[in-house]
Design a protein around this motif. Structure first.
Motif, PDB file in Angstrom:
ATOM      1  N   GLN A 112       0.790  -1.130   0.008  1.00  0.00           N
ATOM      2  CA  GLN A 112       0.049  -0.009  -0.162  1.00  0.00           C
ATOM      3  C   GLN A 112       0.788   1.413  -0.009  1.00  0.00           C
ATOM      4  O   GLN A 112       0.581   2.154  -0.819  1.00  0.00           O
TER       5      GLN A 112
ATOM      6  N   GLY B 177       1.373   4.068  -3.002  1.00  0.00           N
ATOM      7  CA  GLY B 177       0.860   5.550  -2.636  1.00  0.00           C
ATOM      8  C   GLY B 177       2.215   6.255  -3.433  1.00  0.00           C
ATOM      9  O   GLY B 177       1.913   7.649  -3.844  1.00  0.00           O
TER      10      GLY B 177
ATOM     11  N   ASP C 272       1.358   6.380  -7.076  1.00  0.00           N
ATOM     12  CA  ASP C 272       0.328   7.182  -7.391  1.00  0.00           C
ATOM     13  C   ASP C 272       0.869   8.668  -7.380  1.00  0.00           C
ATOM     14  O   ASP C 272       0.399   9.456  -8.290  1.00  0.00           O
TER      15      ASP C 272
ATOM     16  N   ASN D 196      -6.508  14.042   0.223  1.00  0.00           N
ATOM     17  CA  ASN D 196      -6.095  12.676   0.933  1.00  0.00           C
ATOM     18  C   ASN D 196      -5.861  13.318   2.563  1.00  0.00           C
ATOM     19  O   ASN D 196      -5.803  12.148   3.363  1.00  0.00           O
TER      20      ASN D 196
ATOM     21  N   TYR E 265     -11.359  15.901  -7.721  1.00  0.00           N
ATOM     22  CA  TYR E 265     -10.784  14.720  -7.153  1.00  0.00           C
ATOM     23  C   TYR E 265     -11.327  14.075  -5.961  1.00  0.00           C
ATOM     24  O   TYR E 265     -11.604  13.084  -5.740  1.00  0.00           O
TER      25      TYR E 265
ATOM     26  N   VAL F  14     -13.468  10.417  -5.348  1.00  0.00           N
ATOM     27  CA  VAL F  14     -12.947   9.636  -4.274  1.00  0.00           C
ATOM     28  C   VAL F  14     -13.743   9.485  -3.092  1.00  0.00           C
ATOM     29  O   VAL F  14     -13.832   8.351  -2.339  1.00  0.00           O
TER      30      VAL F  14
ATOM     31  N   ASN G  84      -3.676  -3.822  -5.926  1.00  0.00           N
ATOM     32  CA  ASN G  84      -2.582  -2.680  -6.070  1.00  0.00           C
ATOM     33  C   ASN G  84      -1.754  -2.647  -7.385  1.00  0.00           C
ATOM     34  O   ASN G  84      -1.470  -1.625  -7.954  1.00  0.00           O
TER      35      ASN G  84
ATOM     36  N   HIS H  94      -4.333  -1.137  -9.608  1.00  0.00           N
ATOM     37  CA  HIS H  94      -4.152   0.305  -9.173  1.00  0.00           C
ATOM     38  C   HIS H  94      -3.292   0.856 -10.201  1.00  0.00           C
ATOM     39  O   HIS H  94      -3.349   1.917 -10.787  1.00  0.00           O
TER      40      HIS H  94
ATOM     41  N   ASP I  22      -4.266   3.484 -12.905  1.00  0.00           N
ATOM     42  CA  ASP I  22      -3.663   4.839 -12.928  1.00  0.00           C
ATOM     43  C   ASP I  22      -3.105   5.314 -14.131  1.00  0.00           C
ATOM     44  O   ASP I  22      -3.424   6.581 -14.667  1.00  0.00           O
TER      45      ASP I  22
ATOM     46  N   THR J 167      -8.849   5.134  -8.402  1.00  0.00           N
ATOM     47  CA  THR J 167      -8.712   4.592  -6.974  1.00  0.00           C
ATOM     48  C   THR J 167     -10.020   4.068  -6.409  1.00  0.00           C
ATOM     49  O   THR J 167     -10.373   2.817  -5.746  1.00  0.00           O
TER      50      THR J 167
ATOM     51  N   ARG K 243     -11.041   0.065  -5.375  1.00  0.00           N
ATOM     52  CA  ARG K 243     -11.582  -0.002  -3.899  1.00  0.00           C
ATOM     53  C   ARG K 243     -12.997  -1.059  -3.931  1.00  0.00           C
ATOM     54  O   ARG K 243     -13.069  -1.664  -3.160  1.00  0.00           O
TER      55      ARG K 243
END
Length: 452
Positions: free
Chosen positions: A33, A37, A40, A59, A138, A142, A176, A179, A183, A205, A209
């Motif tokens: 994770q 991050g 990302d 975030n 954003y 999210v 991940n 992701h 991305d 994202t 999820r």
């Protein structure tokens, strides 16, 4: 789904093996994770600094949401672990169902707040006008489906509390990887089709999820903790869940608010000092991985053994988990001390900033064993149902030691970044000692109660 782990006849070596079997998958999951991050942020950075700032400020708010969802999962982990340890799967299923409904309700509430108050919340966090437009786009994408975050969190906790840390790790690996691929495609486009920029990062994202929540629920549905929403909700577990989760939520809010205050003090020391502190924090986050993973193991093992009536085993598993974490993180401390100049040079070429980052990390290297103790004993206490002691330790450590320490050592005595990280180290040492004493005292009290 694994059966409750029979620990009463295991040797010390077998205990350590069981701890590592539960802890290592959780370490890997957290590590992945963190890596994703970074990736990302790297992709978004290609769009521009305004986009990076927009994601960052969004975030920051979402991190508060996640802190609340994780707090709800603390009560879930403790109650389910005890029920599984006692062999009462009917109760464990009822708690899992009630936890899911509670998490969904809180997730929907936060989603509604995000939809209505997106712009005011971002303004409150200090978003500049140039950042605000991208930030609102954003954040809404999210944060409105926050129910996905809350469900992923609670489903992972249900599985871990039953002793299954491998499934959340496997799901984490796949989502991940997805992701990273999503991305790139959704931000930049592919085969001549243009991407959506910062909105693409947000959609990537949300999609992962959704996949993660669905996959984790599918594993629960196929396990012995499978529950149906057609049956009556076991409302009698709502208050126990909130009673355990409330102090955990308060602890995380205390931590976040304290961070805002002492970050404000650090900014007063100058941009270079703040930048060095931020870089050091980004490097240090990797040192948390063993502690986080072994804290999950401690929560599960202590809870299951107390549920099975094996108090002595619960106590020993808490201590063994902490000891293993100290070994791991002491080794990390050695690496931090030796390689901190090299790690700092990856982030900046400014000699004075590299020197400050090195100073910070070398102080932190000596605090690693105490950080390990604090993280794992917190997990052990939560597994035993004590969520108040970690809250007290966070309040005292953050507000009386870190904030006051930064003000006195860094500002009044002019120690700069050394004062900041000495304050953090003092906090970690005192917190570890207090939590270890609370853990010992809890089991001493249990023994005295049994003798009466």
């Amino acid at each position: 789904m694994p059966e409750p782990i029979p620990l009463s006849d295991t040797t010390s070596r077998e205990k350590i093996k069981i701890i590592l079997t539960l802890g290592i998958p959780a370490m890997i999951e957290n590590f992945l994770q963190t890596i994703v991050g970074f990736v990302d942020t790297l992709f978004v950075a290609k769009l521009g600094l305004n986009e990076v700032a927009a994601v960052g400020v969004s975030n920051t708010i979402i991190a508060i949401y996640i802190a609340i969802f994780m707090a709800l999962s603390v009560g879930t982990s403790s109650l389910i672990a005890k029920s599984v340890g006692a062999g009462d799967l009917h109760k464990a299923k009822a708690i899992a169902k009630q936890s899911t409904i509670l998490a969904a309700a809180v997730g929907l509430l936060f989603g509604l707040i995000s939809l209505v108050l997106a712009e005011p919340l971002l303004r409150l966090m200090g978003a500049e006008p140039k950042v605000l437009a991208d930030g609102v786009v954003y954040f809404r994408i999210v944060a409105v489906p926050s129910i996905l975050i809350s469900l992923m969190t609670i489903f992972g906790s249900i599985l871990r509390a039953a002793g299954d840390t491998k499934t959340p790790m496997k799901v984490g690996i796949w989502i991940n990887l997805i992701h990273v691929a999503l991305d790139y495609v959704l931000i930049f486009g592919l085969f001549g089709v243009g991407g959506w920029g910062i909105a693409g990062a947000a959609y990537a994202t949300v999609i992962v999820r959704l996949i993660g929540a669905a996959a984790l629920y599918l594993y629960i549905y196929k396990s012995k903790l499978s529950f149906s929403f057609k049956t009556k909700v076991a409302g009698e577990y709502t208050l126990p869940l909130l009673r355990l989760s409330g102090p955990a939520a308060a602890e995380r809010l205390i931590m976040r608010l304290g961070q805002v205050l002492y970050f404000g003090l650090i900014i007063r020391l100058g941009t270079d000092v703040y930048a060095a502190h931020t870089i050091a924090g980004n490097i240090e986050i990797f040192s948390y991985m063993p502690g986080f993973g072994l804290a999950v193991a401690a929560t599960t093992l202590v809870g299951q053994q107390l549920g099975a009536g094996r108090k002595h085993d619960a106590y020993r598993y808490g201590l063994f988990s902490a000891a293993v974490a100290v070994v791991f993180m002491s080794f990390v401390g050695v690496l931090l001390f030796i390689f901190s100049p090299l790690a700092a040079s990856w982030f900046t070429s400014q000699t004075d900033v590299i020197r400050m980052v090195t100073t910070a990390l070398r102080i932190d290297a000596f605090a690693q064993p105490f950080l390990a103790l604090g993280l794992v004993i917190t997990g052990a206490l939560q597994g035993a149902g004590d969520t108040k002691s970690p809250m007290y330790s966070t309040a005292i450590g953050m507000w009386l030691i870190r904030v006051v320490g930064v003000y006195v050592l860094s500002i009044q005595l002019g120690m700069g970044i050394a004062g900041i990280w000495l304050s953090i180290a003092f906090d970690l040492v005192i917190r570890a000692v207090f939590l270890l004493w609370r853990f010992w005292h809890m089991f001493q009290f249990m023994d005295k109660s049994n003798r009466r």
